[in-house]
Design an enzyme around this catalytic site. Structure first.
Site, mmCIF file in Angstrom:
data_model
loop_
_atom_site.group_PDB
_atom_site.id
_atom_site.type_symbol
_atom_site.label_atom_id
_atom_site.label_comp_id
_atom_site.label_asym_id
_atom_site.label_seq_id
_atom_site.Cartn_x
_atom_site.Cartn_y
_atom_site.Cartn_z
ATOM 1 N N HIS A 4 0.806 -1.228 0.000
ATOM 2 C CA HIS A 4 0.000 0.000 0.000
ATOM 3 C C HIS A 4 0.836 1.274 0.000
ATOM 4 O O HIS A 4 0.297 2.372 0.048
ATOM 5 C CB HIS A 4 -0.937 0.009 1.217
ATOM 6 N N GLY A 20 -4.671 10.877 10.319
ATOM 7 C CA GLY A 20 -5.631 10.021 9.623
ATOM 8 C C GLY A 20 -5.896 10.530 8.210
ATOM 9 O O GLY A 20 -5.937 9.766 7.251
ATOM 10 N N ARG A 87 1.102 9.376 16.106
ATOM 11 C CA ARG A 87 -0.204 9.689 15.534
ATOM 12 C C ARG A 87 -0.602 11.095 15.951
ATOM 13 O O ARG A 87 -0.443 11.491 17.120
ATOM 14 C CB ARG A 87 -1.225 8.662 16.025
ATOM 15 N N THR A 90 -7.653 13.611 16.032
ATOM 16 C CA THR A 90 -8.695 14.254 16.836
ATOM 17 C C THR A 90 -9.419 13.194 17.660
ATOM 18 O O THR A 90 -9.347 12.003 17.357
ATOM 19 C CB THR A 90 -9.728 14.980 15.942
ATOM 20 N N GLU A 179 -11.241 7.833 20.264
ATOM 21 C CA GLU A 179 -10.756 7.990 18.886
ATOM 22 C C GLU A 179 -10.807 6.608 18.238
ATOM 23 O O GLU A 179 -11.532 5.751 18.722
ATOM 24 C CB GLU A 179 -9.376 8.659 18.851
ATOM 25 N N MET A 180 -10.080 6.370 17.143
ATOM 26 C CA MET A 180 -10.331 5.121 16.419
ATOM 27 C C MET A 180 -9.088 4.361 15.945
ATOM 28 O O MET A 180 -9.214 3.424 15.164
ATOM 29 C CB MET A 180 -11.257 5.407 15.211
ATOM 30 N N GLU A 181 -7.896 4.730 16.431
ATOM 31 C CA GLU A 181 -6.677 4.101 15.885
ATOM 32 C C GLU A 181 -5.595 3.729 16.900
ATOM 33 O O GLU A 181 -4.755 2.854 16.638
ATOM 34 C CB GLU A 181 -6.026 5.030 14.831
ATOM 35 N N ASP A 204 -14.702 17.271 19.575
ATOM 36 C CA ASP A 204 -16.111 17.234 19.971
ATOM 37 C C ASP A 204 -16.210 16.634 21.368
ATOM 38 O O ASP A 204 -15.254 16.041 21.856
ATOM 39 C CB ASP A 204 -16.938 16.403 18.971
HETATM 40 N N1 HPA Z 1 -15.678 9.263 18.372
HETATM 41 C C1 HPA Z 1 -14.738 8.526 17.785
HETATM 42 N N2 HPA Z 1 -13.708 9.059 17.185
HETATM 43 C C2 HPA Z 1 -13.591 10.382 17.170
HETATM 44 C C3 HPA Z 1 -14.526 11.199 17.761
HETATM 45 C C4 HPA Z 1 -15.626 10.611 18.399
HETATM 46 O O1 HPA Z 1 -16.495 11.302 18.951
HETATM 47 N N3 HPA Z 1 -14.141 12.482 17.565
HETATM 48 C C5 HPA Z 1 -12.988 12.436 16.877
HETATM 49 N N4 HPA Z 1 -12.659 11.165 16.634
#
Ligand code: HPA
Length: 234
Positions: A4, A20, A87, A90, A179-181, A204
């Site tokens: 990749h 990201g 990383r 957000t 977050e997600m990573e 947020d």
């Molecule tokens: N949830 C998951 N991942 C995120 C969020 C969230 O509210 N804000 C930024 N990344």
């Protein structure tokens, strides 16, 4: 070349920043790196190498979520010999005292992801930051006048959860943001014996439902970049 990433061996620095968003990678390269050279545009997941204060630094987009970050970080560690990965992303706050635009340093990452359940055959693993990177980032942030929130984050596979209150259990157990990573980055750094850290700005709040504007996200991103770059080259 890996599957990749189109770079030739040696074209990626030992130190890599990981946003990201691939366009954030381009922005970082254009704004902070001297003589940036694009080494990847496969799938438009851009990667660049340049220098910062005379030191070679790369910046590589990862896409969103654990499966995507896993592909890029595996290849960076395994095929390109990356030694240090930061990383820059957000997160959503899950505590009242972690405010919009705050800087979060992820000490560790809980997760609802299946990745480590598969990897460890159902056992739990505790994905953890590099202590030396964490200490450098914290000291740098404080010296620049920020008050970072340091603690465990949640790396979730679901941005839109079925249960809108799901974050509350994680918050009760000390997590500060979602977050997600991060969990996959820390797990892979441990696997390959490399250093990793996650820096996040709060975009947020799941507690108050506030959201930052695009301009605010840009401003807090610039502040986080000062900490990330100084930590990266430390
Ligand atoms: N949830 C998951 N991942 C995120 C969020 C969230 O509210 N804000 C930024 N990344």
């Amino acid at each position: 070349m890996s599957m990749h990433i189109a770079a030739m061996p040696g074209e990626i620095a030992e130190v890599v920043l990981l946003p990201g968003d691939p366009l954030r990678a381009k922005f970082v390269a254009d704004t902070y790196l001297e003589n940036p050279v694009k080494y990847n545009d496969i799938r438009n997941i851009f990667g660049y190498t340049g220098t910062y204060k005379g030191k070679r630094v790369s910046v590589q987009g990862t896409g969103m979520g654990i499966p995507s970050v896993s592909i890029y970080v595996n290849e960076l560690f395994r095929d390109y010999g990356v030694r240090r990965a930061l990383r820059i992303g957000t997160a959503g706050s899950i505590r009242v005292d972690v405010k919009l635009r705050d800087l979060v340093i992820a000490m560790s990452a809980c997760t609802d992801s299946g990745a480590n359940k598969i990897r460890f055959g159902g056992r739990d693993y505790a994905p953890t930051a590099s202590f030396s990177l964490l200490k450098t980032a914290y000291d740098t942030a404080c010296a620049l006048g920020f008050k970072p929130a340091v603690g465990p984050v949640v790396s979730s596979d679901m941005f839109y959860t079925e249960d809108p209150d799901e974050w509350k259990l994680w918050a009760q157990f000390g997590c500060i943001a979602v977050e997600m990573e991060c969990a996959e980055l820390y797990t892979l750094a441990a696997k390959y014996g490399r250093e990793a850290l996650t820096l996040l700005t709060v975009s947020d709040s799941l507690v108050t439902h506030e959201v930052t504007s695009a301009e605010e996200r840009q401003q807090t991103f610039l502040q986080m970049m000062e900490v990330a770059l100084e930590t990266a080259i430390s």
